[in-house]
Design an enzyme around this catalytic site. Sequence first.
Site, PDB file in Angstrom:
ATOM      1  N   ASN A 110      -9.751  -4.034   9.597  1.00  0.00           N
ATOM      2  CA  ASN A 110      -8.601  -4.791   9.401  1.00  0.00           C
ATOM      3  C   ASN A 110      -8.412  -5.311   7.974  1.00  0.00           C
ATOM      4  OD1 ASN A 110      -6.661  -6.390  10.610  1.00  0.00           O
ATOM      5  ND2 ASN A 110      -8.078  -8.171  10.100  1.00  0.00           N
ATOM      6  N   HIS A 112      -7.013  -8.470   5.997  1.00  0.00           N
ATOM      7  CA  HIS A 112      -6.682  -9.950   6.126  1.00  0.00           C
ATOM      8  C   HIS A 112      -6.247 -10.677   4.975  1.00  0.00           C
ATOM      9  CE1 HIS A 112      -6.752 -13.975   8.077  1.00  0.00           C
ATOM     10  NE2 HIS A 112      -7.574 -14.451   7.040  1.00  0.00           N
ATOM     11  N   SER A 144      -9.224  -9.487   2.446  1.00  0.00           N
ATOM     12  CA  SER A 144     -10.217  -8.996   2.785  1.00  0.00           C
ATOM     13  C   SER A 144      -9.995  -7.804   3.520  1.00  0.00           C
ATOM     14  CB  SER A 144     -11.180 -10.051   3.420  1.00  0.00           C
ATOM     15  OG  SER A 144     -11.479 -11.247   2.669  1.00  0.00           O
ATOM     16  N   ASP A 153     -11.139 -11.690  12.639  1.00  0.00           N
ATOM     17  CA  ASP A 153     -11.884 -11.973  11.218  1.00  0.00           C
ATOM     18  C   ASP A 153     -13.155 -12.015  11.071  1.00  0.00           C
ATOM     19  OD1 ASP A 153      -8.880 -11.582  10.761  1.00  0.00           O
ATOM     20  OD2 ASP A 153      -8.669 -13.743  10.907  1.00  0.00           O
TER      21      ASP A 153
END
Length: 200
Positions: A110, A112, A144, A153
Site C-alpha cells: 500500500n 500512504h 510510506s 497502515d
Amino acid sequence: MLSSGKIPKKKIVIFASGNGSNAENIIRYFNKTDNAEVLAVFSNKRSAKVLKRAHELKVKALHFDREALYETNEVLNVLKDLEPDLIVLAGFLWVFPAKILKNFPNRVINLHPALLPKFGGKGMYGMNVHRAVIEQKELETGISIHYVNEKYDEGEIIFQATTPVKPGDSAEDIAEKIHELEYEHFPQVIEKLLFPSKND
C-alpha cells in the site's frame, strides 16, 4: 523440451477507489518495460475515474461491491485466476480482507501519503492527512510504502521519502508535493520488489 529463453512478465494488479493518477502512472511506467505489466485494475466505486483511466490504457477494469470482496470469494477467485506477483493498493480505502492476504502472503503493498506511523489509521487518507500534518505543525511529511496486514497502515514499512512542510503551506500545496514523491518513487519500489536480484 527446448526453452525459448523468454522470461514471462511479472504480473501486477492494482486496487484503487478514486481518481487513479497513481494507477495510471504505474501502468504507463511498466508499459515502457518488457519485464512486467499491470493486468487489471479493481475498484470498489463504479464511478471511480481510475476505471476509465484503466480502460483507456487497455487494462482490464473491474468493479466490485462489499459482498464480492468480503462475503463471497468472487474477488479472491479472480485474483487466483490472474496469479499476480504483486497486488498494489493505490488509494484503496477499504480494509483489505484477511483471506486475500493469506492467499498472497507478502505480495500486497500500500501507498500512504504520510510518514507512518504518524497520520495513519481509519479516516486518514488524502486531504485529511495533509490537513492533520498542518494542524500538528509538522516540519516534514512524505510517503510510506508498506506491506498490508489486517489493520489500516500498520504493515511493515518498505520505503519512505520525505518533503519539507514550509510555513504557509496549504493542504493543497502539500498534496502536490506528495503526488510528486508518489509518481517518482512508487513504480520504482514496485519494480525493486518484483526484481530484487537486479538491485543487489
